[in-house]
Design an enzyme around this catalytic site. Structure first.
Site, PDB file in Angstrom:
ATOM      1  N   GLU A   1       0.832  -1.203   0.000  1.00 47.37           N
ATOM      2  CA  GLU A   1       0.000   0.000   0.000  1.00 47.37           C
ATOM      3  C   GLU A   1       0.870   1.258   0.000  1.00 47.37           C
ATOM      4  O   GLU A   1       0.539   2.249  -0.642  1.00 47.37           O
ATOM      5  CB  GLU A   1      -0.892   0.052   1.242  1.00 47.37           C
ATOM      6  CG  GLU A   1      -1.973  -0.984   1.294  1.00 47.37           C
ATOM      7  CD  GLU A   1      -2.787  -0.832   2.557  1.00 47.37           C
ATOM      8  OE1 GLU A   1      -3.851  -0.196   2.484  1.00 47.37           O
ATOM      9  OE2 GLU A   1      -2.345  -1.333   3.613  1.00 47.37           O
TER      10      GLU A   1
ATOM     11  N   TYR B   1      -8.488  29.200   6.326  1.00 46.51           N
ATOM     12  CA  TYR B   1      -8.634  27.838   5.818  1.00 46.51           C
ATOM     13  C   TYR B   1      -7.542  27.455   4.836  1.00 46.51           C
ATOM     14  O   TYR B   1      -7.293  26.277   4.622  1.00 46.51           O
ATOM     15  CB  TYR B   1     -10.032  27.575   5.250  1.00 46.51           C
ATOM     16  CG  TYR B   1     -10.507  28.500   4.170  1.00 46.51           C
ATOM     17  CD1 TYR B   1     -10.058  28.379   2.875  1.00 46.51           C
ATOM     18  CD2 TYR B   1     -11.457  29.473   4.459  1.00 46.51           C
ATOM     19  CE1 TYR B   1     -10.520  29.218   1.882  1.00 46.51           C
ATOM     20  CE2 TYR B   1     -11.927  30.313   3.473  1.00 46.51           C
ATOM     21  CZ  TYR B   1     -11.457  30.181   2.182  1.00 46.51           C
ATOM     22  OH  TYR B   1     -11.914  31.008   1.204  1.00 46.51           O
TER      23      TYR B   1
ATOM     24  N   GLU C   1      -5.312   6.544  11.811  1.00 42.56           N
ATOM     25  CA  GLU C   1      -5.385   7.177  13.122  1.00 42.56           C
ATOM     26  C   GLU C   1      -4.191   8.100  13.361  1.00 42.56           C
ATOM     27  O   GLU C   1      -4.338   9.191  13.913  1.00 42.56           O
ATOM     28  CB  GLU C   1      -5.437   6.104  14.223  1.00 42.56           C
ATOM     29  CG  GLU C   1      -6.714   5.283  14.215  1.00 42.56           C
ATOM     30  CD  GLU C   1      -6.703   4.070  13.290  1.00 42.56           C
ATOM     31  OE1 GLU C   1      -7.584   3.211  13.454  1.00 42.56           O
ATOM     32  OE2 GLU C   1      -5.832   3.974  12.393  1.00 42.56           O
TER      33      GLU C   1
ATOM     34  N   LYS D   1      -9.752   6.144   3.362  1.00 40.90           N
ATOM     35  CA  LYS D   1      -8.999   5.487   2.292  1.00 40.90           C
ATOM     36  C   LYS D   1     -10.016   4.870   1.338  1.00 40.90           C
ATOM     37  O   LYS D   1     -10.885   4.092   1.752  1.00 40.90           O
ATOM     38  CB  LYS D   1      -8.104   4.391   2.871  1.00 40.90           C
ATOM     39  CG  LYS D   1      -7.339   3.599   1.813  1.00 40.90           C
ATOM     40  CD  LYS D   1      -6.649   2.380   2.402  1.00 40.90           C
ATOM     41  CE  LYS D   1      -5.604   2.805   3.387  1.00 40.90           C
ATOM     42  NZ  LYS D   1      -4.808   1.640   3.869  1.00 40.90           N
TER      43      LYS D   1
END
Length: 121
Positions: free
Chosen positions: A23, A55, A74, A100
């Site tokens: 990955e 922003y 996480e 994902k």
């Protein structure tokens, strides 16, 4: 307590995150949503950017975190939160979701997602 919010929704990145080495080699598409709680009083009264959270700077924090490979979503979420709290003293809460797309586990799943919510201590 103010509940004024700034949010960036649907930020998309192609990045190299994942638990499995493959990955991190081939990469994948990720989506990030970010919401911060702050105080808009000065911005609303004076029409001045310095009275709110820019922003553009929030986006740069997310972009920077997404550029560094990580095994876990996480970890990415926590890095983004840490970056927001470090950059903006006026932010009292941060909520971030990292998703994902098409996670590689052999079944049909549009995306896997984690959501972290933190309050400044």
């Amino acid at each position: 307590m103010n509940t004024d919010k700034v949010a960036l929704e649907g930020m998309e990145f192609y990045a190299y995150h994942g638990f499995y080495e493959e990955e991190r080699k081939i990469g994948n598409r990720f989506t990030v949503d970010l919401e911060v709680t702050t105080n808009f009083d000065q911005a609303a009264k004076k029409d001045d950017l310095s009275g709110t959270v820019d922003y553009v700077q929030l986006y740069e924090i997310v972009k920077s975190s997404m550029a560094t490979p990580a095994k876990l979503l996480e970890k990415l979420g926590q890095e983004i939160i840490d970056g927001v709290f470090e950059r903006f003293a006026s932010v009292s809460e941060v909520k971030v979701s990292v998703a994902k797309h098409n996670p590689p586990f052999g079944g049909i799943c549009a995306k896997s997602k984690v959501t972290l919510e933190r309050t400044r201590s």
